[in-house]
Design an enzyme around this catalytic site. Structure first.
Site, PDB file in Angstrom:
ATOM      1  CB  SER A   8      -0.878   0.003   1.240  1.00 14.98           C
ATOM      2  OG  SER A   8      -0.052   0.145   2.379  1.00 14.98           O
ATOM      3  CE  LYS A   9      -1.766   5.652  -4.068  1.00 17.02           C
ATOM      4  NZ  LYS A   9      -3.188   5.857  -4.105  1.00 17.02           N
ATOM      5  NE  ARG A  10      -0.632   1.616   6.292  1.00 16.12           N
ATOM      6  CZ  ARG A  10      -0.166   0.713   7.143  1.00 16.12           C
ATOM      7  NH1 ARG A  10       0.584   1.090   8.159  1.00 16.12           N
ATOM      8  NH2 ARG A  10      -0.413  -0.567   6.976  1.00 16.12           N
TER       9      ARG A  10
END
Ligand code: GLU
Length: 491
Positions: free
Chosen positions: A261-263
């Site tokens: 994920s972008k996290r």
């Protein structure tokens, strides 16, 4: 399209509902390699049945991304040269677009309806929700109960809501190329929705029809589609289609093993392109995600991969995205770039920043900075000060609180005198010329203000190296500016 089912034909079937995901790029690579290794065909099929979420700009992003990686598709409808609808980045053929194939799906939907293998469902959203709640209340896994399964006529006052497939009871088994024997229980699915109406087929149905129509021999896709496979097999059986082989690739994971994920990292390929990564590094990185070569080798070009990539060695477990590994590969590929190539690319980057410079000066700076760079895009933030001294606070010239302004000014004045009187300003000569001052005042007291004066920053290459690159005149000018700052009583 040739009717040659024995040939290897694979496909990438993305939905253009977002920028090309790094996971999709990996699936593209594996499919492309599989096609190249078996003299097969790599088909690109845009699954744009979701009209609201599908966007032209995402298609463009996909084409650009695949081309940038070197993964050109082999087949698609021929393009009329005057077809304005087509994008400028598409080449002589296709891709296939599901939005342009409605009639094909309609033909097969009618067949299922005529043969009693599919039916119109009149249940409204509210009906379905009530059914779901009732099942949950009984502790049952929710599924459609088959209310409209045996209705032959449209009930009065009701409109058809969707078309459902009569899911047969029983086990569905297949052998996955990566995961081995798989088995699913069809009775858990309920009658699945395959279309909203005759003109609007949904994913599982359209993809199954296309895989048959396009003679796809191997469906290689992400593990997130594993639960769709038994549904697609049932639809194939109902329509008498040939079953392709399936291979579900493990997902890319964050370091904490959750789904990427972008996290943790950029998920769009275009981010890596604009950050200045090289396509060779990304291809190599994607290949190593979940695949291990037989030996310890880690550097593989696309050409090497066609020879060496072995589908059987793809692991089942998820592949963790490792940014350090990517940066290491990037640095390895950066080493292959000639100074000439780097200079040309950086001239362009500097031009975009409105910095004009001459090539020889730039080459000197490249030599200094090259070992520190991961991507060429970092060049300006790391080495921009060589071309344009940034604004900095006079306080930065003070190394430690115990240093006094007069002392710093004095050191800077003495440094100017050393530079002025030095016949040569190569680093070695300067080191000898500065030795006495450094011995007397201490390294930090001399080199710190000198570094800041020359670069406007707290971290930089060796200040003497900067002097060598900037030359006498510019170095003296910068030191003078620092003295002026100190005199301006800005502290
Ligand atoms: N359109 C699907 C997606 O973008 C892929 C379908 C498939 O590979 O079967 O996830």
């Amino acid at each position: 399209m040739p009717k040659v089912k024995e040939l290897i034909r694979v496909r990438l079937a993305p939905s253009p509902t977002g920028r090309l995901h790094i996971g999709t790029a990996r699936i593209a690579l594996v499919n492309w390699l599989f096609a190249r290794q078996h003299n097969g065909t790599f088909v690109l099929r845009i699954e744009d049945t979701d009209k609201e979420r599908s966007k032209k700009e995402y298609e463009e992003d996909l084409f650009l991304g695949l081309r940038w990686l070197g993964l050109e598709w082999d087949e698609g409808p021929a393009l009329a040269t005057n077809d304005k609808k087509r994008s400028a980045v598409e080449s002589t053929c296709g891709p296939y677009r599901q939005s342009e194939r409605t009639e094909i799906y309609e033909k097969y939907l009618n067949r299922l309806l005529d043969e009693g293998k599919a039916y119109y469902c009149y249940c409204t959203k509210e009906d379905l929700e009530a059914e779901k709640q009732a099942m949950l209340a009984q502790g049952l896994p929710p599924k459609y109960g088959g209310h409209c399964r045996n209705i032959n006529q449209q009930p009065a006052g009701k409109e058809p809501q969707v078309i459902r497939f009569k899911t047969p009871e029983g086990k569905i088994e297949f052998k996955d190329l990566i995961r081995g024997n798989m088995a699913f229980d069809g009775s858990l699915f309920g009658d699945i929705v395959i279309a909203k109406d005759l003109k609007t087929s949904l994913y599982n149905f359209a993809a199954t029809v296309d895989d048959e129509e396009m003679h796809i021999s191997h469906v290689i896709r992400g593990e997130d589609h594993l639960s769709n496979t038994p549904k697609q097999i049932l639809i194939q059986k109902a329509l008498g289609f040939k079953e392709p082989e399936y291979g579900h690739l493990p997902l890319i994971l964050n370091p904490d093993r959750s789904k990427m994920s972008k996290r943790f990292a950029d998920t769009a390929l275009s981010e890596y392109i604009s950050r200045g990564y090289l396509p060779e590094a990304i291809v190599n990185f994607l290949a190593l995600l979940g695949w291990h070569p037989k030996d310890e080798r880690e550097i593989f070009s696309l050409k090497d991969l066609v020879k060496e990539f072995d589908f059987k060695r793809i692991q089942k477990a998820g592949a963790v995205f490792n940014q350090d590994k990517l940066d290491w590969l990037q640095k390895e590929y950066m080493k292959n770039l000639s100074t000439e190539e780097i200079t040309d690319q950086l001239m362009e980057i500097l031009k975009n920043k409105n910095v004009s410079t001459d090539k020889d000066f730039l080459k000197k700076i490249i030599e200094i900075e090259r070992p520190r760079l991961t991507t060429l895009n970092e060049f300006y933030s790391v080495a921009g000060f060589f071309f344009r001294l940034p604004e900095y606070d006079a306080k930065l010239l003070v190394w430690r609180e115990t240093e006094n302004i007069e002392k710093i000014k004095n050191i800077l004045n003495l440094s100017t005198a050393i530079i002025k009187s030095s016949k040569n300003i190569d680093r070695a000569t300067l080191a000898a010329s500065f030795a006495e001052l450094i011995n007397k005042e201490g390294r930090g007291s001399v080199l710190w203000p000198l570094r800041v004066a020359l670069s406007g920053q707290a971290a930089s290459p060796d200040p003497l190296e900067i002097i060598e690159a900037l030359g006498k005149e510019e170095s003296e000018r910068r030191i003078k500016m620092a003295i002026t700052k100190l005199e301006g009583n800005l502290l």
